[in-house]
Design a protein around this motif. Structure first.
Motif, PDB file in Angstrom:
ATOM      1  N   LEU A 111       2.654   8.598  -5.461  1.00 49.30           N
ATOM      2  CA  LEU A 111       1.660   9.658  -5.634  1.00 49.30           C
ATOM      3  C   LEU A 111       2.080  10.937  -4.929  1.00 49.30           C
ATOM      4  O   LEU A 111       2.014  12.029  -5.504  1.00 49.30           O
TER       5      LEU A 111
ATOM      6  N   GLY B 114      -9.994   6.218  -0.521  1.00 48.66           N
ATOM      7  CA  GLY B 114      -9.393   7.356   0.176  1.00 48.66           C
ATOM      8  C   GLY B 114      -9.496   8.641  -0.629  1.00 48.66           C
ATOM      9  O   GLY B 114      -9.806   9.709  -0.080  1.00 48.66           O
ATOM     10  N   PHE B 115      -9.259   8.560  -1.935  1.00 46.24           N
ATOM     11  CA  PHE B 115      -9.381   9.738  -2.797  1.00 46.24           C
ATOM     12  C   PHE B 115     -10.813  10.267  -2.804  1.00 46.24           C
ATOM     13  O   PHE B 115     -11.039  11.478  -2.723  1.00 46.24           O
TER      14      PHE B 115
ATOM     15  N   PRO C  95       2.609   2.663  -3.873  1.00 44.11           N
ATOM     16  CA  PRO C  95       1.902   3.609  -4.748  1.00 44.11           C
ATOM     17  C   PRO C  95       1.608   4.942  -4.068  1.00 44.11           C
ATOM     18  O   PRO C  95       1.612   5.989  -4.728  1.00 44.11           O
ATOM     19  N   ILE C  96       1.364   4.929  -2.753  1.00 42.62           N
ATOM     20  CA  ILE C  96       1.104   6.190  -2.052  1.00 42.62           C
ATOM     21  C   ILE C  96       2.338   7.083  -2.069  1.00 42.62           C
ATOM     22  O   ILE C  96       2.239   8.302  -2.280  1.00 42.62           O
TER      23      ILE C  96
ATOM     24  N   ILE D  32      -8.560   0.523  -2.204  1.00 43.51           N
ATOM     25  CA  ILE D  32      -8.319   1.266  -0.962  1.00 43.51           C
ATOM     26  C   ILE D  32      -7.950   2.718  -1.268  1.00 43.51           C
ATOM     27  O   ILE D  32      -8.462   3.659  -0.654  1.00 43.51           O
ATOM     28  N   ILE D  33      -7.044   2.895  -2.250  1.00 42.47           N
ATOM     29  CA  ILE D  33      -6.612   4.253  -2.596  1.00 42.47           C
ATOM     30  C   ILE D  33      -7.756   5.048  -3.216  1.00 42.47           C
ATOM     31  O   ILE D  33      -7.946   6.236  -2.901  1.00 42.47           O
TER      32      ILE D  33
ATOM     33  N   VAL E  85      -5.392  -2.961  -3.434  1.00 40.63           N
ATOM     34  CA  VAL E  85      -4.669  -1.718  -3.142  1.00 40.63           C
ATOM     35  C   VAL E  85      -5.318  -0.547  -3.868  1.00 40.63           C
ATOM     36  O   VAL E  85      -5.508   0.531  -3.300  1.00 40.63           O
ATOM     37  N   TYR E  86      -5.657  -0.756  -5.151  1.00 42.63           N
ATOM     38  CA  TYR E  86      -6.281   0.314  -5.935  1.00 42.63           C
ATOM     39  C   TYR E  86      -7.627   0.719  -5.327  1.00 42.63           C
ATOM     40  O   TYR E  86      -7.944   1.914  -5.245  1.00 42.63           O
TER      41      TYR E  86
ATOM     42  N   LEU F 148      -2.596   8.447 -10.646  1.00 41.78           N
ATOM     43  CA  LEU F 148      -3.090   7.169 -10.135  1.00 41.78           C
ATOM     44  C   LEU F 148      -3.663   6.320 -11.259  1.00 41.78           C
ATOM     45  O   LEU F 148      -3.431   5.106 -11.314  1.00 41.78           O
TER      46      LEU F 148
ATOM     47  N   LEU G 230       0.819  -1.202   0.000  1.00 41.75           N
ATOM     48  CA  LEU G 230       0.000   0.000   0.000  1.00 41.75           C
ATOM     49  C   LEU G 230       0.854   1.253   0.000  1.00 41.75           C
ATOM     50  O   LEU G 230       0.506   2.259  -0.622  1.00 41.75           O
TER      51      LEU G 230
ATOM     52  N   ALA H 231      -1.234   2.919 -11.391  1.00 41.22           N
ATOM     53  CA  ALA H 231      -1.732   1.653 -10.850  1.00 41.22           C
ATOM     54  C   ALA H 231      -1.621   0.514 -11.866  1.00 41.22           C
ATOM     55  O   ALA H 231      -1.083  -0.551 -11.546  1.00 41.22           O
TER      56      ALA H 231
END
Length: 263
Positions: free
Chosen positions: A44, A128-129, A40-41, A124-125, A121-122, A69, A37, A73
């Motif tokens: 970004l 969050g976005f 990628p964060i 989750i992100i 993971v995608y 993103l 996780l 991703a």
């Protein structure tokens, strides 16, 4: 007891390999799951800050974190899939003593595990976005899923070919890993392909990753226009040729892959 068909046996083998692969990826190491996780964060955050200081907060009409993103991703998924397949022969060598397990089974299992990890993971992100107020809707969801699947087929063929090449020449592994670093920049992961040097575009368009990421962005972002020369036909043709070569080479050398210790 009713004997099982060869298809049922292969399904059981792949399922067991998926469980083994997932356990080896995580196991008791919590940092392994956390890094999936964090990677990628970190990408970004670092590139969003750099791009924001250099060119502003938006690109192609969307916030830059969303833009990056959408391309980052799938690129990380395809890169990780190809590299994990490249290492599959060496890391699963001990399993090939069982006649039911073939190298191709380990390839399929790794693709399934990488896809599940990347999807989680995608998601989750994206959640969050969306929670922070970014628009995470997909303009053409069916075409987006189809292009993602096409890219995964390309990564599968590429990974198989890399596995065969590095089995014969193990010293090339470090060169191949290093080659993905410039690909990160010339595939349009961080910036639109239209920002790349126009004089170099005929050469850059030979890169299937560039076509795939441009198509994905056009299907997610409503106002994004791919650079001239991007074609789904090119990606399909390249992928079919790559699969033909990799599967053909695999069939010709499958017994040699099991009987030697290279890779």
């Amino acid at each position: 007891m009713k004997p099982r068909s060869s298809l049922q046996i292969q399904k059981s083998v792949i399922f067991a390999l998926v469980l083994r692969e997932a356990r080896s990826r995580f196991g008791d190491r919590r940092m392994g799951a956390v890094w999936l996780l964090l990677e990628p964060i970190c990408h970004l955050l670092i590139f969003s800050l750099l791009f924001g200081m250099l060119r502003g907060r938006t690109v192609s009409g969307v916030e830059y974190p969303v833009f990056i993103l959408v391309g980052m991703a799938p690129f990380l998924l395809y890169r990780n899939t190809a590299l994990r397949l490249m290492d599959s022969l060496r890391e699963n060598r001990s399993l090939f003593g069982y006649k039911q397990i073939k190298p191709l089974d380990t390839y399929v299992a790794r693709v399934l595990v990488e896809t599940c990890i990347a999807t989680t993971v995608y998601a989750i992100i994206v959640f969050g976005f969306a929670w922070y107020g970014f628009d995470m809707s997909v303009h053409s969801p069916l075409q987006w899923v189809a292009t993602l699947g096409l890219g995964l087929l390309f990564a599968f063929g590429l990974g198989m070919l890399l596995a065969l090449v590095t089995h014969a020449l193990p010293s090339l592994k470090i060169v191949i890993r290093m080659a993905f670093f410039p690909l990160y920049f010339i595939s349009g992961v961080l910036i639109p392909a239209s920002y790349l040097p126009p004089a170099m575009m005929p050469v850059l368009l030979l890169n299937p990753f560039l076509h795939i990421l441009e198509l994905i962005r056009a299907e997610v972002l409503p106002h994004y226009i791919p650079v001239d020369g991007v074609s789904v036909t090119y990606v399909i043709s390249f992928t079919m040729v790559l699969l033909f070569l990799s599967l053909g080479a695999y069939r010709a050398r499958r017994m040699h892959l099991i009987s030697t210790k290279n890779g």
